[in-house]
Design a protein around this motif. Structure first.
Motif, PDB file in Angstrom:
ATOM      1  N   PHE A 173       0.834  -1.209   0.000  1.00 12.81           N
ATOM      2  CA  PHE A 173       0.000   0.000   0.000  1.00 12.81           C
ATOM      3  C   PHE A 173       0.868   1.259   0.000  1.00 12.81           C
ATOM      4  CE2 PHE A 173       0.357   1.175   4.515  1.00 12.81           C
ATOM      5  CZ  PHE A 173       0.761  -0.017   5.084  1.00 12.81           C
ATOM      6  N   TRP A 174       2.064   1.174   0.591  1.00 12.82           N
ATOM      7  CA  TRP A 174       2.943   2.336   0.542  1.00 12.82           C
ATOM      8  C   TRP A 174       3.493   2.513  -0.877  1.00 12.82           C
ATOM      9  CZ3 TRP A 174       8.581   3.248   0.811  1.00 12.82           C
ATOM     10  CH2 TRP A 174       8.880   4.593   1.070  1.00 12.82           C
ATOM     11  N   ALA A 175       3.857   1.411  -1.510  1.00 10.29           N
ATOM     12  CA  ALA A 175       4.284   1.486  -2.908  1.00 10.29           C
ATOM     13  C   ALA A 175       3.188   2.143  -3.735  1.00 10.29           C
ATOM     14  CB  ALA A 175       4.591   0.091  -3.436  1.00 10.29           C
ATOM     15  N   GLY A 176       1.939   1.770  -3.461  1.00 10.99           N
ATOM     16  CA  GLY A 176       0.806   2.363  -4.170  1.00 10.99           C
ATOM     17  C   GLY A 176       0.726   3.862  -3.951  1.00 10.99           C
ATOM     18  N   LEU A 177       0.854   4.281  -2.697  1.00 15.73           N
ATOM     19  CA  LEU A 177       0.779   5.709  -2.393  1.00 15.73           C
ATOM     20  C   LEU A 177       1.907   6.474  -3.075  1.00 15.73           C
ATOM     21  CD1 LEU A 177      -0.089   5.585   1.434  1.00 15.73           C
ATOM     22  CD2 LEU A 177      -1.613   6.182  -0.441  1.00 15.73           C
ATOM     23  N   MET A 178       3.114   5.882  -3.075  1.00 17.04           N
ATOM     24  CA  MET A 178       4.258   6.530  -3.728  1.00 17.04           C
ATOM     25  C   MET A 178       3.994   6.686  -5.223  1.00 17.04           C
ATOM     26  SD  MET A 178       6.860   7.151  -1.606  1.00 17.04           S
ATOM     27  CE  MET A 178       8.438   6.943  -2.397  1.00 17.04           C
TER      28      MET A 178
ATOM     29  N   ARG B 297      -4.780   1.955 -18.159  1.00 21.10           N
ATOM     30  CA  ARG B 297      -4.166   3.084 -17.469  1.00 21.10           C
ATOM     31  C   ARG B 297      -4.527   3.075 -15.988  1.00 21.10           C
ATOM     32  NH1 ARG B 297      -3.193   8.005 -19.839  1.00 21.10           N
ATOM     33  NH2 ARG B 297      -4.914   8.983 -18.736  1.00 21.10           N
ATOM     34  N   GLN B 298      -5.758   2.684 -15.678  1.00 17.76           N
ATOM     35  CA  GLN B 298      -6.159   2.662 -14.268  1.00 17.76           C
ATOM     36  C   GLN B 298      -5.559   1.479 -13.518  1.00 17.76           C
ATOM     37  OE1 GLN B 298     -10.370   2.895 -14.883  1.00 17.76           O
ATOM     38  NE2 GLN B 298     -10.488   4.991 -14.114  1.00 17.76           N
ATOM     39  N   LEU B 299      -5.371   0.368 -14.228  1.00 16.78           N
ATOM     40  CA  LEU B 299      -4.870  -0.829 -13.547  1.00 16.78           C
ATOM     41  C   LEU B 299      -3.345  -0.853 -13.431  1.00 16.78           C
ATOM     42  CD1 LEU B 299      -7.151  -3.690 -14.918  1.00 16.78           C
ATOM     43  CD2 LEU B 299      -6.910  -2.985 -12.538  1.00 16.78           C
ATOM     44  N   ALA B 300      -2.659  -0.036 -14.229  1.00 15.11           N
ATOM     45  CA  ALA B 300      -1.199  -0.123 -14.278  1.00 15.11           C
ATOM     46  C   ALA B 300      -0.562   0.042 -12.893  1.00 15.11           C
ATOM     47  CB  ALA B 300      -0.655   0.935 -15.244  1.00 15.11           C
ATOM     48  N   MET B 301      -0.886   1.145 -12.226  1.00 12.95           N
ATOM     49  CA  MET B 301      -0.246   1.388 -10.928  1.00 12.95           C
ATOM     50  C   MET B 301      -0.640   0.354  -9.875  1.00 12.95           C
ATOM     51  SD  MET B 301       0.318   5.427 -10.373  1.00 12.95           S
ATOM     52  CE  MET B 301      -1.363   5.998 -10.402  1.00 12.95           C
ATOM     53  N   PRO B 302      -1.943   0.011  -9.739  1.00 14.12           N
ATOM     54  CA  PRO B 302      -2.285  -1.017  -8.741  1.00 14.12           C
ATOM     55  C   PRO B 302      -1.548  -2.339  -8.990  1.00 14.12           C
ATOM     56  CG  PRO B 302      -4.281   0.026  -9.557  1.00 14.12           C
ATOM     57  CD  PRO B 302      -3.146   0.592 -10.342  1.00 14.12           C
ATOM     58  N   ILE B 303      -1.454  -2.749 -10.249  1.00 15.82           N
ATOM     59  CA  ILE B 303      -0.806  -4.027 -10.538  1.00 15.82           C
ATOM     60  C   ILE B 303       0.681  -3.963 -10.206  1.00 15.82           C
ATOM     61  CG2 ILE B 303      -0.101  -5.550 -12.429  1.00 15.82           C
ATOM     62  CD1 ILE B 303      -2.849  -5.315 -13.589  1.00 15.82           C
ATOM     63  N   VAL B 304       1.309  -2.843 -10.566  1.00 13.15           N
ATOM     64  CA  VAL B 304       2.744  -2.711 -10.252  1.00 13.15           C
ATOM     65  C   VAL B 304       2.955  -2.719  -8.740  1.00 13.15           C
ATOM     66  CG1 VAL B 304       4.708  -1.137 -10.343  1.00 13.15           C
ATOM     67  CG2 VAL B 304       3.348  -1.545 -12.386  1.00 13.15           C
ATOM     68  N   ALA B 305       2.128  -1.959  -8.011  1.00 11.17           N
ATOM     69  CA  ALA B 305       2.284  -1.895  -6.550  1.00 11.17           C
ATOM     70  C   ALA B 305       2.120  -3.285  -5.930  1.00 11.17           C
ATOM     71  CB  ALA B 305       1.261  -0.933  -5.955  1.00 11.17           C
ATOM     72  N   LEU B 306       1.137  -4.019  -6.432  1.00  8.65           N
ATOM     73  CA  LEU B 306       0.858  -5.343  -5.880  1.00  8.65           C
ATOM     74  C   LEU B 306       1.956  -6.337  -6.259  1.00  8.65           C
ATOM     75  CD1 LEU B 306      -1.239  -6.904  -4.315  1.00  8.65           C
ATOM     76  CD2 LEU B 306      -2.513  -7.261  -6.411  1.00  8.65           C
ATOM     77  N   SER B 307       2.518  -6.171  -7.458  1.00 16.42           N
ATOM     78  CA  SER B 307       3.507  -7.135  -7.939  1.00 16.42           C
ATOM     79  C   SER B 307       4.869  -6.957  -7.291  1.00 16.42           C
ATOM     80  CB  SER B 307       3.674  -7.001  -9.458  1.00 16.42           C
ATOM     81  OG  SER B 307       2.434  -7.111 -10.085  1.00 16.42           O
ATOM     82  N   LEU B 308       5.133  -5.755  -6.801  1.00 15.00           N
ATOM     83  CA  LEU B 308       6.466  -5.461  -6.277  1.00 15.00           C
ATOM     84  C   LEU B 308       6.904  -6.484  -5.227  1.00 15.00           C
ATOM     85  CD1 LEU B 308       8.796  -3.335  -6.181  1.00 15.00           C
ATOM     86  CD2 LEU B 308       7.590  -2.373  -4.218  1.00 15.00           C
ATOM     87  N   GLY B 309       6.070  -6.663  -4.196  1.00 17.98           N
ATOM     88  CA  GLY B 309       6.428  -7.582  -3.123  1.00 17.98           C
ATOM     89  C   GLY B 309       6.469  -9.021  -3.607  1.00 17.98           C
TER      90      GLY B 309
ATOM     91  N   LEU C  72      -1.387 -12.752  -2.045  1.00 11.30           N
ATOM     92  CA  LEU C  72      -1.765 -11.989  -3.239  1.00 11.30           C
ATOM     93  C   LEU C  72      -3.174 -11.419  -3.064  1.00 11.30           C
ATOM     94  CD1 LEU C  72      -1.225 -11.210  -6.236  1.00 11.30           C
ATOM     95  CD2 LEU C  72      -2.367 -13.316  -6.851  1.00 11.30           C
ATOM     96  N   LEU C  73      -4.114 -12.253  -2.624  1.00  9.36           N
ATOM     97  CA  LEU C  73      -5.482 -11.771  -2.461  1.00  9.36           C
ATOM     98  C   LEU C  73      -5.594 -10.813  -1.285  1.00  9.36           C
ATOM     99  CD1 LEU C  73      -7.452 -14.892  -3.530  1.00  9.36           C
ATOM    100  CD2 LEU C  73      -7.491 -12.649  -4.558  1.00  9.36           C
ATOM    101  N   ALA C  74      -4.825 -11.081  -0.223  1.00 11.50           N
ATOM    102  CA  ALA C  74      -4.784 -10.126   0.887  1.00 11.50           C
ATOM    103  C   ALA C  74      -4.254  -8.787   0.381  1.00 11.50           C
ATOM    104  CB  ALA C  74      -3.901 -10.656   2.008  1.00 11.50           C
ATOM    105  N   GLY C  75      -3.269  -8.865  -0.533  1.00 13.44           N
ATOM    106  CA  GLY C  75      -2.718  -7.645  -1.117  1.00 13.44           C
ATOM    107  C   GLY C  75      -3.750  -6.898  -1.932  1.00 13.44           C
ATOM    108  N   THR C  76      -4.593  -7.615  -2.686  1.00 10.86           N
ATOM    109  CA  THR C  76      -5.613  -6.921  -3.468  1.00 10.86           C
ATOM    110  C   THR C  76      -6.577  -6.178  -2.552  1.00 10.86           C
ATOM    111  OG1 THR C  76      -6.995  -8.880  -3.537  1.00 10.86           O
ATOM    112  CG2 THR C  76      -5.583  -8.518  -5.423  1.00 10.86           C
ATOM    113  N   VAL C  77      -6.867  -6.776  -1.378  1.00 10.50           N
ATOM    114  CA  VAL C  77      -7.758  -6.100  -0.433  1.00 10.50           C
ATOM    115  C   VAL C  77      -7.195  -4.721  -0.089  1.00 10.50           C
ATOM    116  CG1 VAL C  77      -8.677  -6.169   1.907  1.00 10.50           C
ATOM    117  CG2 VAL C  77      -8.630  -8.253   0.545  1.00 10.50           C
TER     118      VAL C  77
END
Lengths: 321, 310
Positions: free
Chosen positions: A145-150, A179-191, A250-255
């Motif tokens: 979630f911090w990656a997402g905020l950044m 375009r909307q999914l790009a950042m969420p997917i990257v943030a989630l994939s990082l970890g 992964l699913l906890a991350g999507t939450v």
């Protein structure tokens, strides 16, 4: 092969049944009276009885559980108490963003982890390999979630390249959706990528010590060639094992990520319902997430057998190759 | 991997199980010079030490009162006079809030990790020492439990018992127990198969005596390594839960809650989002590095490597 699939389906169904029992049991017992939880402390006396009747709480537990299970299959899970939406329809509507988010992250992180992990294993004695190792260690430490905020601050606000949140179905407008999914997917994939990279790296290092790699090198393969031709497939087996364990996170991350990017998926509904103490909604949502984990687990089980014939031989009795 | 290679490994690597040596793996560390220690261990120890120190110091001193709201000093940027990292929308000092937030991270992680280590290790020992039927059943349960995500457990708990630190702590404990048990079972079974265990039984020792007096000291190093990695995971999940509003509730300061409060102000004051995140990353990195370093020293068989955490 057929036997393996049948057995996997069997354990999938068993796990789903046990899981539903546990979710039901936990939510109905540890907190005490469900109707009281949902109404809060200052409820009118009549409202309590009315809610109990509406939710069927005056029935014995097995008939409540039975009704719920029947509801799961017939599409009738009741109505949300405070927001008054039809729970089943709402969950179905919200499956798409969550599934896209989870699937997108897997599609991004598994190949990336294979490439990075293999690279860092081949270059294990070089600085470049070490850099991958250090980066993956840092990637694990960064909360999604911090990656997402950044990302929101950098690419959404400062640069203005990407929208800071929301969701559009790819079937309506593919460009906007991506375009909307790009950042969420990257943030989630990082970890996830970082964790998987470390596993691939250590699996590759193990594999590189095997006899068949030595044989390949004796036949003239370079270290990199031997790793790519013979190593990656072997290392993939352990990647699948770890991948199974990562599905839950992964699913906890999507939450969490859905709440950062205001994506109307299962996770956002779950957190809203938890904070609103909507026991009935939470119960069905957790079951849906559990089912998603189990189904992906099932698919990975199959992938397992396809990648490694040794497992097929040991599980199916005779080799059917 | 065959059992025998493991057995050989344990006999040679764990001096306590060999008749010649009486020193434990920890004992062997005494002769080490700092320069010979693995670099991750040193880095991790420094980061973890700083984290614990900051959390403890926050009890006696913070630059400002972390809850004092100074309306005139609202949303000051980092580096402002007297406020190193600036202030939040209520004019509260960010440094002081971060220090107090470290306290909550430490409290939640320490409590949940240690309780889970004790219960999980006991469950693992019980499983390892049980007959084949019970062992299979318990192992299966443990395997299934490992796949459960901590955040979901916490969300279920928070629904029925209300959000807060308590829900977070209990959830992390429930999440960790199967992991600890799983890491314990294998090595415990290997030790139970050694000759000196049979000798202890022959001497008339009970099963629990053997498990607690002979097996536990030998898996101790594993549990230390695992504890460090679990601590990192606990800090991450505590922050995530507080961010979602399910963990620590106001007025308890928590890094996750600081991030939650910063979200509506991302445009006006991105610094508010930056510092709590850096604090989380450094602390989690510290515990993971410490765990990695300790693993090289204490767990040469890498039994804790595939614990499946994070």
């Amino acid at each position: 092969m057929v036997r393996v699939i049948l057995r996997s389906i069997g354990s999938l169904l068993l796990a789903a049944f046990l899981g539903s029992l546990i979710v039901f049991g936990l939510l109905r017992t540890i907190g005490g009276d469900v109707a009281l939880i949902m109404l809060g402390q200052e409820a009118a006396p009549g409202a309590y009885e009315a809610l109990r009747a509406e939710l069927g709480l005056d029935q014995p537990w097995y008939s409540q559980y039975g009704d719920w299970l029947v509801g799961v299959f017939s599409g009738d899970l009741g109505t949300s108490y405070s927001a008054r939406f039809d729970i089943y329809e709402e969950i179905v509507r919200r499956l798409e963003p969550t599934a896209l988010l989870a699937f997108g992250s897997l599609v991004l992180s598994i190949p990336l982890a294979l490439a990075l992990g293999t690279y860092s294993a081949i270059k294990v004695k070089k600085i470049r390999g070490g850099v991958v190792d250090v980066l993956s260690q840092i990637g694990i430490a960064i909360p999604a979630f911090w990656a997402g905020l950044m990302l929101v601050v950098i690419f959404g606000i400062r640069l203005g390249w990407l929208p800071t949140g929301g969701f559009t179905s790819p079937f309506e407008d593919l460009g906007a959706s991506l375009r909307q999914l790009a950042m969420p997917i990257v943030a989630l994939s990082l970890g996830i990528t970082s964790v998987l990279t470390r596993y691939v790296r250590s699996a590759m290092l193990d594999v590189m010590g095997e006899d068949f790699i030595r044989t390949a090198r004796a036949k003239g393969r370079t270290r990199r060639g031997a790793a790519l031709v013979h190593g990656v497939r072997n290392a993939s087996v352990s990647l699948v094992t770890v991948g199974t364990l990562q599905l839950g996170s992964l699913l906890a991350g999507t939450v969490v990520i859905e709440n950062v990017f205001v994506i109307p998926g299962i996770g956002r509904l779950l957190v809203t319902s938890v904070l609103g103490r909507e026991v009935i909604v939470v119960q069905s949502l957790i079951l849906v997430i559990l089912l998603m984990i189990l189904v992906m687990n099932f698919l990975l089980d199959i992938a397992y057998v396809l990648i490694d014939p040794r497992i097929r031989d040991s599980q199916g009795g005779k080799a059917i190759v | 991997m065959s059992e025998t290679t493991h057995l050989d490994g344990y006999e040679t690597i764990e001096p306590t199980t060999s008749p010649a040596g009486g020193r434990s793996s920890l004992g062997r560390m005494h002769g080490f010079r700092v320069g010979k220690l693995p670099l991750p261990l040193i880095l991790g120890a420094v980061l973890v030490g700083a984290f614990i120190l900051i959390a403890l110091v926050s009890f006696v001193w913070t630059p400002h009162d972390p809850t004092a709201m100074v309306v005139a000093d609202r949303l000051l940027p980092p580096g402002s006079d007297g406020y190193l990292f600036g202030t939040d929308k209520f004019g509260r000092d960010v440094v002081s809030q971060l220090m107090v937030g470290a306290r909550n991270s430490l409290f939640v992680s320490l409590l949940s990790t240690s309780v889970a280590l004790v219960i999980g290790a006991l469950l693992g020992l019980l499983t390892a020492g049980a007959g084949p039927r019970w062992r299979n059943l318990l192992s299966r349960l443990v395997d299934a439990g490992v796949a459960l995500p901590g955040i979901l457990i916490a969300l279920v708990l928070a629904t029925s018992t209300g959000p807060g630190n308590r829900a977070a702590i209990v959830a992390i404990i429930v999440w960790f127990i199967p992991t600890v048990a799983r890491v314990t079972i294998g090595p415990a079974r290997q030790i139970l198969a050694l000759d000196f265990v049979e000798a202890a039984y022959a001497y008339g020792r009970s099963r629990w005596y053997v498990l607690l007096h002979h097996v536990t000291p030998n898996i101790g190093p594993l549990l230390i390594v695992l504890g460090s990695v679990m601590f990192a995971a606990a800090i991450l999940i505590e922050a995530a839960l507080a961010f979602l509003g399910v963990g620590a509730q106001p007025p308890t300061a928590s890094w996750g809650r600081l991030l939650q409060e910063s979200q509506p102000l991302l445009e006006a004051a991105p610094a508010l989002m930056f510092f709590p995140g850096v604090a989380i990353v450094l602390t989690v990195l510290g515990f993971n590095l410490l765990g990695d370093g300790l693993r090289t020293l204490l767990d040469p068989q890498q039994a804790t490597r595939n614990a499946g955490l994070l």
